[in-house]
Write an enzyme that holds these catalytic residues in place. Structure first.
Site, PDB file in Angstrom:
ATOM      1  N   SER A  41       0.823  -1.220   0.000  1.00  0.00           N
ATOM      2  CA  SER A  41       0.000   0.000   0.000  1.00  0.00           C
ATOM      3  C   SER A  41       0.853   1.264   0.000  1.00  0.00           C
ATOM      4  O   SER A  41       2.028   1.262   0.373  1.00  0.00           O
ATOM      5  CB  SER A  41      -0.922   0.013   1.222  1.00  0.00           C
ATOM      6  OG  SER A  41      -1.707  -1.150   1.255  1.00  0.00           O
TER       7      SER A  41
HETATM    8  N1  SAM Z   1      -0.690  -4.986   3.961  1.00  0.00           N
HETATM    9  C1  SAM Z   1       0.040  -5.311   2.758  1.00  0.00           C
HETATM   10  C2  SAM Z   1       1.441  -4.786   2.785  1.00  0.00           C
HETATM   11  O1  SAM Z   1       1.829  -4.110   3.749  1.00  0.00           O
HETATM   12  O2  SAM Z   1       2.189  -5.087   1.839  1.00  0.00           O
HETATM   13  C3  SAM Z   1      -0.664  -4.882   1.491  1.00  0.00           C
HETATM   14  C4  SAM Z   1      -1.898  -5.643   1.286  1.00  0.00           C
HETATM   15  S1  SAM Z   1      -2.453  -5.785  -0.371  1.00  0.00           S
HETATM   16  C5  SAM Z   1      -3.065  -4.180  -0.712  1.00  0.00           C
HETATM   17  C6  SAM Z   1      -3.910  -6.758  -0.040  1.00  0.00           C
HETATM   18  C7  SAM Z   1      -3.615  -8.205   0.299  1.00  0.00           C
HETATM   19  O3  SAM Z   1      -4.814  -8.808   0.769  1.00  0.00           O
HETATM   20  C8  SAM Z   1      -3.151  -9.042  -0.894  1.00  0.00           C
HETATM   21  O4  SAM Z   1      -1.921  -9.618  -0.618  1.00  0.00           O
HETATM   22  C9  SAM Z   1      -4.257 -10.077  -1.041  1.00  0.00           C
HETATM   23  O5  SAM Z   1      -3.798 -11.336  -1.490  1.00  0.00           O
HETATM   24  C10 SAM Z   1      -4.791 -10.154   0.379  1.00  0.00           C
HETATM   25  N2  SAM Z   1      -6.139 -10.707   0.530  1.00  0.00           N
HETATM   26  C11 SAM Z   1      -7.226 -10.533  -0.254  1.00  0.00           C
HETATM   27  N3  SAM Z   1      -8.284 -11.212   0.258  1.00  0.00           N
HETATM   28  C12 SAM Z   1      -7.837 -11.818   1.396  1.00  0.00           C
HETATM   29  C13 SAM Z   1      -8.446 -12.664   2.368  1.00  0.00           C
HETATM   30  N4  SAM Z   1      -9.731 -13.016   2.313  1.00  0.00           N
HETATM   31  N5  SAM Z   1      -7.704 -13.100   3.401  1.00  0.00           N
HETATM   32  C14 SAM Z   1      -6.381 -12.752   3.498  1.00  0.00           C
HETATM   33  N6  SAM Z   1      -5.754 -11.978   2.600  1.00  0.00           N
HETATM   34  C15 SAM Z   1      -6.476 -11.503   1.562  1.00  0.00           C
END
Ligand code: SAM
Length: 216
Positions: free
Chosen positions: A63
């Protein structure tokens, strides 16, 4: 030009974050300390302190620093807090939370990303972060309740299981809305059981995929 971390991180903090309302010193110090360049592909290192998201593989992103700072500041993390993060991604947000709290549980649905985050976090000594692979939209009932919950993927609504796993007096930051554009919300569960919602800003997160999120 050679990558000068100190100069880059100071520019980010002084020119981008502070003028946009990030004033909590603990949050700013955490942003200063955590090396964002260690959570992105090496080829993007020169852009580590740009105020924008970057690709981390699997069609996912780390992000934007402003959004990381805004959500962390809104959650008002205390040193004794037990925090749940949904969407580990690179592990960067988890590292920021780990700097400020006692323990962080972070769930990621994509196994290879969780492994990537594990390497990024443990090689830097973040031993108070526990990584779980699975559908975070249903939370982590076995370790509930949590003082703070942060959802870093876009949900169609606030998942009921996450709300139930939030302590009374706790806070949750979560992007809620459509698959491409959302409202970043702060949900507060007061001690008397009342719920307060406020909007932090408009945002664009990748979708939360799962039982309480969007379909794949
Ligand atoms: N917090 C992260 C970082 O610091 O790099 C960035 C997160 S990224 C914007 C969103 C993440 O949410 C992705 O890696 C995606 O695979 C994950 N995601 C989506 N749906 C999810 C779920 N139901 N449970 C866990 N992770 C999920």
């Amino acid at each position: 030009m050679k990558f000068n971390r100190e100069k880059e991180v100071e520019h980010l903090i002084e020119r981008e974050l502070k003028p946009d309302g990030i004033t909590d010193e603990r949050v700013l110090q955490a942003l200063y300390r955590v090396k964002r360049e260690r959570f992105i592909p090496q080829s993007l290192k020169d852009r580590a302190y740009g105020n924008y998201p970057l690709p981390i593989g699997e069609n996912q992103t780390i992000s934007q620093p402003y959004i990381v700072a805004l959500m962390t500041q809104a959650l008002d993390i205390k040193p004794s807090d037990k925090v749940l993060e949904i969407g580990t991604g690179s592990g960067y947000q988890a590292a920021i939370l780990a700097e400020l709290s006692s323990v962080v549980y972070s769930i990621e649905r994509i196994e290879s990303l969780s492994a990537y985050a594990r390497t990024n976090l443990y090689s830097q000594g973040y031993n108070n972060v526990f990584l779980i692979v699975g559908d975070g939209s249903v939370g982590l009932p076995e370790y509930a309740p949590f003082d703070k919950i942060i959802v870093t993927a876009a949900a169609p609504r606030v998942p009921d299981p996450l709300f139930s796993q939030l302590k009374k007096g706790g806070k949750m930051a979560i992007p809620v809305g459509g698959r491409s554009v959302q409202d970043l919300q702060l949900i507060e569960k007061a001690l008397n059981g009342r719920v307060y919602k406020s909007s932090l800003c408009g945002c664009r997160f990748v979708p939360l995929i799962g039982g309480e999120g969007w379909k794949d």
